[in-house]
Write an enzyme that holds these catalytic residues in place. Sequence first.
Site, short mmCIF file in Angstrom:
data_model
loop_
_atom_site.label_atom_id
_atom_site.label_comp_id
_atom_site.label_asym_id
_atom_site.label_seq_id
_atom_site.Cartn_x
_atom_site.Cartn_y
_atom_site.Cartn_z
N ARG A 52 2.06 4.80 0.69
CA ARG A 52 1.30 3.95 -0.21
C ARG A 52 2.17 2.79 -0.64
NH1 ARG A 52 -1.16 7.90 -4.73
NH2 ARG A 52 -1.85 5.89 -5.55
N ASP A 54 2.38 -0.54 -3.12
CA ASP A 54 1.74 -0.96 -4.37
C ASP A 54 1.14 -2.35 -4.25
OD1 ASP A 54 2.39 1.41 -5.68
OD2 ASP A 54 4.33 0.64 -6.40
N TYR A 114 12.93 -0.27 3.78
CA TYR A 114 12.37 -1.39 3.03
C TYR A 114 13.41 -2.51 2.93
CZ TYR A 114 8.41 1.34 1.17
OH TYR A 114 7.27 2.08 1.02
N ARG A 199 11.77 -0.80 -6.09
CA ARG A 199 11.77 -1.87 -7.09
C ARG A 199 12.58 -1.48 -8.32
NH1 ARG A 199 5.59 -2.70 -7.82
NH2 ARG A 199 6.27 -4.14 -9.47
#
Length: 250
Positions: A52, A54, A114, A199
Amino acid sequence: MTSNRFFIELAYNGTAYHGWQIQPNALSVQECLDKALTTYFRQPVSSLGCGRTDTGVHATEFFAHVDLQDVAADKVRNAVGSINSLLPYDIAVKQIFPVEADAHARFHATSRAYKYFLHFHKDPFKLNRSWLFKGDLDVEAMNQAAEILQQYTDFSCFSKSNTQTFTNNCKIMQAGFAWEGDSLVFSIQADRFLRNMVRAIVGTLIRVGKKEIAVADIHEIINSKNRSNAGQSVPACGLYLVRVTYPFIK
């Protein structure tokens, strides 16, 4: 009817979407993909993604699997162009290919990677694609702090609260900052990630770079298992899912 499972590789600019997963009152990438697949194959299609992302987060490599009834593999492989014509311009299917019936886009992924992009001067071409950071950063100290992450497995301090996960343990294989042109890019690879984890990590390492906390403070933050002790989450616009690894995909 014969059901066959297929993997879909896609990429998307997440600016206009409330993440990957279908939501009741907000547009998602999954909703757009399922609608295009259902239209093209003329049967109800429901995809399942590798994870998932965001709201506002991008993906240069994302996988989902679907089950299709009575559709030949060659027809599916050759459908990429037609499916892309049914998708918004900010979502692109790269390839569709058959897999074993039990292949799972989420559970069979062995690692994910990422990247987070920061830039330091106003640039209209990086709007919603990178975070404009105003100020100076001690990148060497940030990399020293990033190395500490690999010493731990419980990253509760970087996770959103009340998430439906059985464990907050992750194995981080690589993490660090490097310059790519005039952009500072944080790269991280792990077997799995928690909600908001990347993050939150970047936000905490930024505090090190601004000399608000010391490198050694990372140990205390992680050991606390308390989200309030870590840094604020950086904006979603700079985050990209860039690689998902499977044992059956080269």
